[in-house]
Write an enzyme that holds these catalytic residues in place. Structure first.
Site, PDB file in Angstrom:
ATOM      1  N   GLY A   1      -7.060   1.996   7.479  1.00 19.34           N
ATOM      2  CA  GLY A   1      -6.095   2.548   6.548  1.00 19.34           C
ATOM      3  C   GLY A   1      -6.408   2.135   5.128  1.00 19.34           C
ATOM      4  O   GLY A   1      -7.547   1.797   4.798  1.00 19.34           O
ATOM      5  N   CYS A   2      -5.405   2.163   4.263  1.00 15.45           N
ATOM      6  CA  CYS A   2      -5.588   1.817   2.856  1.00 15.45           C
ATOM      7  C   CYS A   2      -6.229   0.438   2.722  1.00 15.45           C
ATOM      8  O   CYS A   2      -5.747  -0.543   3.296  1.00 15.45           O
ATOM      9  CB  CYS A   2      -4.237   1.833   2.136  1.00 15.45           C
ATOM     10  SG  CYS A   2      -4.325   1.319   0.412  1.00 15.45           S
TER      11      CYS A   2
END
EC number: 1.8.4.11
Length: 216
Positions: free
Chosen positions: A53-54
């Site tokens: 993810g981020c």
């Protein structure tokens, strides 16, 4: 011509990817937390790339692990050399947001890092992580040795059993060897949540314990 939205759920073919550039993006080569270099040969240390993810929150997960020498935010797994953040966000590079983890195998096991990886996100979500949607948020483990690759596959299979029992679907994590080129992200993204303590962090695990690395 395909619009940007076409690549939110599909990795572009090489002919569709943005061309990028030959020169690496400018980088302040000192880790804000531990003072170690972000880029180097790292002789005597092991390396792995994780996508979960981020990368703002993902990098923080790993710089906190004892035995990790340095971490860096970057882009990997795509076609565009030295891509910028805006290019990666377009979906037209094929990259996922990744964290380079350099670690001392005498101080922390690879299995411990794998457990941190699996428990820090939901690896069943495909081309997204929570509210962050797009190919850049896909789950990935890019290994630098055959032993890492075998361990990553074994950990996936072990964790899949736990997830299935908890009602989750199939793991979609991309596991690759050898690791692709890691392109360092722009300087502001490095140790982002140390620079911006109230910054965005969309990471959220499943709450399912991973049965490896327990004694590491």
């Amino acid at each position: 011509m395909l619009g940007i939205g076409a690549f939110k759920q599909r990795i572009p073919c090489p002919g569709e990817a943005l061309p990028g550039r030959e020169q690496a993006l400018p980088l302040h080569n000192t880790h804000l937390i531990n003072g170690h270099p972000l880029r180097g040969e790292f002789t005597g240390l092991a390396q792995v790339q994780f996508g979960l993810g981020c990368f703002w929150g993902a990098e923080r997960k790993f710089w906190k692990v004892p035995g990790v020498y340095t971490t860096a935010a970057g882009y990997a797994g795509g076609q565009t050399p030295n891509a910028t953040y805006s290019e990666v966000c377009s979906g037209q590079t094929g990259h996922t947001e990744a964290v380079l983890v350099v670690f001392d195998e005498q101080a922390v096991s690879f299995e411990h890092l794998l457990r941190t990886f699996w428990e820090s996100h939901d690896p069943t979500q495909g081309m997204q992580q929570g509210n962050d949607v797009g190919t850049q948020y896909r789950s990935a483990i890019y290994c630098t040795t055959q032993a890492q690759y075998a361990a990553a596959l074994a950990s996936r299979d072990a964790y899949q059993q736990q997830l299935t029992a908890a009602g989750y679907g199939a793991i979609t994590t991309e596991i690759g060897f050898p690791a692709p080129t890691f392109y360092y992200a722009e300087d502001d993204h490095q140790q982002y949540l140390a620079k911006h303590p109230n910054g965005y962090c969309g990471l959220g695990g499943t709450g399912v314990s991973c049965p490896i690395g327990l004694d590491a």
